[in-house]
Design a protein around this motif. Structure first.
Motif, short mmCIF file in Angstrom:
data_model
loop_
_atom_site.label_atom_id
_atom_site.label_comp_id
_atom_site.label_asym_id
_atom_site.label_seq_id
_atom_site.Cartn_x
_atom_site.Cartn_y
_atom_site.Cartn_z
N ASN A 101 38.25 46.09 43.51
CA ASN A 101 36.85 45.83 43.12
C ASN A 101 35.94 46.40 44.21
O ASN A 101 36.43 46.74 45.30
CB ASN A 101 36.61 44.32 42.88
CG ASN A 101 36.79 43.51 44.14
OD1 ASN A 101 36.08 43.70 45.13
ND2 ASN A 101 37.77 42.61 44.13
N GLY B 200 42.69 39.35 42.45
CA GLY B 200 43.93 38.96 41.75
C GLY B 200 44.69 40.18 41.28
O GLY B 200 44.50 41.28 41.79
N ASP C 97 45.70 44.00 42.78
CA ASP C 97 45.06 43.90 44.09
C ASP C 97 45.71 42.79 44.93
O ASP C 97 46.14 43.02 46.08
CB ASP C 97 43.56 43.60 43.85
CG ASP C 97 42.68 44.03 45.00
OD1 ASP C 97 43.19 44.59 45.98
OD2 ASP C 97 41.45 43.78 44.90
N GLY D 94 43.31 44.93 33.14
CA GLY D 94 43.64 43.51 33.32
C GLY D 94 42.37 42.70 33.27
O GLY D 94 41.69 42.60 32.24
N1 AR6 Z 1 52.27 46.12 39.20
C1 AR6 Z 1 51.79 46.94 38.24
N2 AR6 Z 1 50.83 46.56 37.36
C2 AR6 Z 1 50.35 45.30 37.45
C3 AR6 Z 1 50.79 44.38 38.45
C4 AR6 Z 1 51.80 44.84 39.34
N3 AR6 Z 1 52.29 44.05 40.32
N4 AR6 Z 1 50.10 43.22 38.28
C5 AR6 Z 1 49.26 43.40 37.23
N5 AR6 Z 1 49.41 44.64 36.72
P1 AR6 Z 1 44.18 44.12 37.20
P2 AR6 Z 1 41.60 45.53 36.78
C6 AR6 Z 1 48.70 45.30 35.58
O1 AR6 Z 1 43.59 42.87 36.66
O2 AR6 Z 1 41.64 45.24 35.33
C7 AR6 Z 1 41.34 42.22 40.76
O3 AR6 Z 1 40.99 40.89 41.01
C8 AR6 Z 1 47.91 44.41 34.65
O4 AR6 Z 1 48.77 43.90 33.64
O5 AR6 Z 1 45.02 44.05 38.41
O6 AR6 Z 1 41.25 46.93 37.23
C9 AR6 Z 1 40.48 43.20 41.54
O7 AR6 Z 1 40.14 42.71 42.81
C10 AR6 Z 1 46.88 45.39 34.09
O8 AR6 Z 1 47.42 46.14 33.00
O9 AR6 Z 1 43.00 45.21 37.53
C11 AR6 Z 1 39.27 43.36 40.67
O10 AR6 Z 1 38.35 42.30 40.85
C12 AR6 Z 1 46.64 46.37 35.23
O11 AR6 Z 1 47.70 46.14 36.15
C13 AR6 Z 1 39.86 43.26 39.28
O12 AR6 Z 1 41.05 42.51 39.39
C14 AR6 Z 1 45.31 46.17 35.94
O13 AR6 Z 1 45.00 44.80 36.01
C15 AR6 Z 1 40.22 44.63 38.76
O14 AR6 Z 1 40.61 44.51 37.41
#
Ligand code: AR6
Length: 187
Positions: free
Chosen positions: A30, A37, A40, A125
């Motif tokens: 972010n 979460g 990240d 996500g």
């Molecule tokens: N390895 C690979 N993919 C993953 C993992 C992992 N360990 N964990 C989750 N995913 P998100 P965003 C997938 O929410 O939507 C954070 O708080 C997940 O299923 O991580 O870009 C940041 O600080 C989804 O398909 O990222 C920001 O505030 C994808 O990774 C916010 O979330 C991205 O999910 C960013 O949101």
């Protein structure tokens, strides 16, 4: 699934981004770059406090851009922190910002002579980007980049769970069938 684009490999795997042995992994961050979460949280937990220490010195990152830090305890030497858009209705420049997040990440990799990069599925996500549209943007942007940048030898998309993997696979397969890959070979 794996395809060749020009002289590079683009591959899809189901798995966890924190386990990747590529030169760099791409975090879905972010604008504060101070952790969160999802991917990240997982990257900061696995990589340890050195990553956050370096993030604090950067002072944030606008949406659609990316910044790089060390990988700490990760196998990957570097983390590229990319900030994708929060999805509202698709008319708030979300597609352009998502393209830009991928391009900025790949540009950083080229500039730092990074040869292999593992991406998470940015914005799909917490940020709510529909997976299929996001996959089209991710894969099309990467294909276009690799066509002009053979210095990056491998781009791997690490999809979390079979459902995400299957969406990316369907999109990549349809790009291939539509003849939009211009590849040297595939498996
Ligand atoms: N390895 C690979 N993919 C993953 C993992 C992992 N360990 N964990 C989750 N995913 P998100 P965003 C997938 O929410 O939507 C954070 O708080 C997940 O299923 O991580 O870009 C940041 O600080 C989804 O398909 O990222 C920001 O505030 C994808 O990774 C916010 O979330 C991205 O999910 C960013 O949101």
């Amino acid at each position: 699934m794996k395809v060749t684009i020009n002289r590079s490999i683009l591959e899809l795997v189901e798995g966890d981004i924190t386990h990747q042995d590529t030169d760099a992994v791409v975090n879905a961050a972010n604008p504060s770059l101070l952790g969160g979460g999802g991917v990240d949280g997982a990257i900061h937990r696995a990589g340890g406090p050195q990553i956050l220490e370096e993030c604090k010195t950067i002072g944030g990152c606008p949406t659609g851009e990316a910044r790089m830090t060390i990988g700490g305890r990760l196998k990957a030497r570097y983390v590229i922190h990319a900030v994708g858009p929060i999805y509202k209705d698709g008319r708030q420049h979300e597609p352009d910002l998502l393209v830009s997040a991928y391009r900025s990440s790949l540009g950083l990799a080229s500039r730092h002579k990074i040869k292999s990069v593992a991406f998470s599925s940015i914005s799909t996500g917490v940020y709510g980007y529909p997976m299929e549209t996001a996959a089209e943007i991710a894969l099309t942007t990467t294909r276009r980049y690799l066509e002009g940048h053979p210095e990056i030898q491998l781009v791997r998309f690490v999809l979390f769970g079979m459902m995400a993997y299957e969406v990316y696979e369907r999109v990549l397969r349809s790009m291939k069938e539509a003849g939009r890959l211009n590849e040297g070979g595939s498996s």
